[in-house]
Design an enzyme around this catalytic site. Sequence first.
Site, PDB file in Angstrom:
ATOM      1  N   ARG A 180       0.689  -1.441   0.425  1.00 52.74           N
ATOM      2  CA  ARG A 180      -0.579  -0.063  -0.363  1.00 52.74           C
ATOM      3  C   ARG A 180       1.275   0.803  -0.039  1.00 52.74           C
ATOM      4  NH1 ARG A 180      -1.865  -3.614   4.264  1.00 52.74           N
ATOM      5  NH2 ARG A 180      -4.359  -4.365   3.346  1.00 52.74           N
ATOM      6  N   LYS A 202      -2.340  -2.291   8.074  1.00 51.51           N
ATOM      7  CA  LYS A 202      -3.502  -1.602   8.773  1.00 51.51           C
ATOM      8  C   LYS A 202      -3.402  -1.686  10.051  1.00 51.51           C
ATOM      9  CE  LYS A 202      -6.463  -0.682   4.756  1.00 51.51           C
ATOM     10  NZ  LYS A 202      -7.784  -0.657   4.353  1.00 51.51           N
ATOM     11  N   HIS A 274      -1.823   2.677  -6.326  1.00 47.44           N
ATOM     12  CA  HIS A 274      -2.793   1.602  -5.724  1.00 47.44           C
ATOM     13  C   HIS A 274      -2.975   0.264  -6.669  1.00 47.44           C
ATOM     14  CE1 HIS A 274      -5.029  -0.340  -2.234  1.00 47.44           C
ATOM     15  NE2 HIS A 274      -6.317  -0.491  -3.658  1.00 47.44           N
ATOM     16  N   ARG A 277      -0.197  -2.020  -6.518  1.00 45.73           N
ATOM     17  CA  ARG A 277      -0.183  -3.099  -5.489  1.00 45.73           C
ATOM     18  C   ARG A 277      -1.207  -4.330  -6.123  1.00 45.73           C
ATOM     19  NH1 ARG A 277      -1.384  -4.652  -0.420  1.00 45.73           N
ATOM     20  NH2 ARG A 277      -3.496  -5.503   0.730  1.00 45.73           N
ATOM     21  N   HIS A 300      -4.342  -8.716   3.720  1.00 39.97           N
ATOM     22  CA  HIS A 300      -5.672  -8.215   3.564  1.00 39.97           C
ATOM     23  C   HIS A 300      -6.206  -9.772   5.560  1.00 39.97           C
ATOM     24  CE1 HIS A 300      -6.094  -7.810  -0.695  1.00 39.97           C
ATOM     25  NE2 HIS A 300      -5.963  -6.770   0.069  1.00 39.97           N
ATOM     26  N   TYR A 309      -9.186 -11.327  -6.707  1.00 39.83           N
ATOM     27  CA  TYR A 309      -8.338 -11.891  -7.644  1.00 39.83           C
ATOM     28  C   TYR A 309      -8.835 -13.455  -8.382  1.00 39.83           C
ATOM     29  CZ  TYR A 309      -5.672  -7.560  -5.752  1.00 39.83           C
ATOM     30  OH  TYR A 309      -5.277  -6.294  -5.331  1.00 39.83           O
TER      31      TYR A 309
END
Length: 341
Positions: A180, A202, A274, A277, A300, A309
Amino acid sequence: MRTDSQSCQILNDFLAYLSTIKGKSPKTVHEYYLDLRVFFRYLKQKRGLVDDIPFDEIPINDIDIAFVKSITLSDAYDFLMYTVQERPKHGNSDNSEIGLTAPSRARKVSALRSFFKYLTDKAHLLDHNPLQNLEYPSVRRSLPKYLTVDESIALLEAVDGQFKERDYCILMLFLTCGLRVSELCGLNISDIKENQIRVLGKGNKERMLYLNDACIDAINNYLPCRVKPNNNSGNAGALFVSRQRNRIRKTSVEALVKKYLSQAGLDASKFSAHKLRHTAATMMYKNGVDIRTLQDVLGHENLNTTMVYTHINDANMQEAAARNPLASYRKKQKKESNDQS
């Protein structure tokens, strides 16, 4: 995190819990605050508890547990309907999302569910959770846009200028590690450990990623050219440094990506930092990386986020079928003979 007179104590306690116990980012905590503030303002207006006050000025510092206990599942659904039909008529001075889209409503549902779960299971201020069965709106996931291998190579070859070693290294980390933008900006030199790099994702969650040879070469070529940073807190150990000798900012990274996209002859309005990524994730998945490993690489929390994906191959296979030269062939109908035996 808001802990001022504009908010109520019960909400401040929840925000503090998200920040200190759950480790949510300041951005996420602030978004939850905005969503819950709109919810309380809506309920006060709906119940006639305020006079002729502009919606964005309705105070919520008087919200207490008695008020919260009166909230029902129907109130929550009414609120979500309101965000779709009526919220745009009011101002948006708090800069929160208006709530017209399903992803925006899903975030509001997440804020409500988390708040009432906290009050029930952690703070023990509610005997039962009235929003336990509050459902998320259906969110249509579109396939992520990404560069092809040839386009990625063209992007890397377009790098030049005074900071070409730094910029090339940035693009290489995006395209091979799937970072990110915030993660890349937060990297420190000390995060590099031989062929691995530590990434702070995150919720302040750390993950270790392996560096391939191309990344290692890019880093080794960049470090001797790295601008010596200021000794201010947060700058001294920064891996990527700006010309002002500060830790490079997200806006600067996004701008340099756009610049090189244009120089490579690619549509800079279609792609972004982004999207690089997404490009890394797509190339990994297409080349045999299993979905669980990809989830770990991308950081994630939820596997469903990574599952998008898996549809890329479906789209490619559909396109392959359509491009078959026999795709438009139709068998000719034989004419029936008029001869009678």
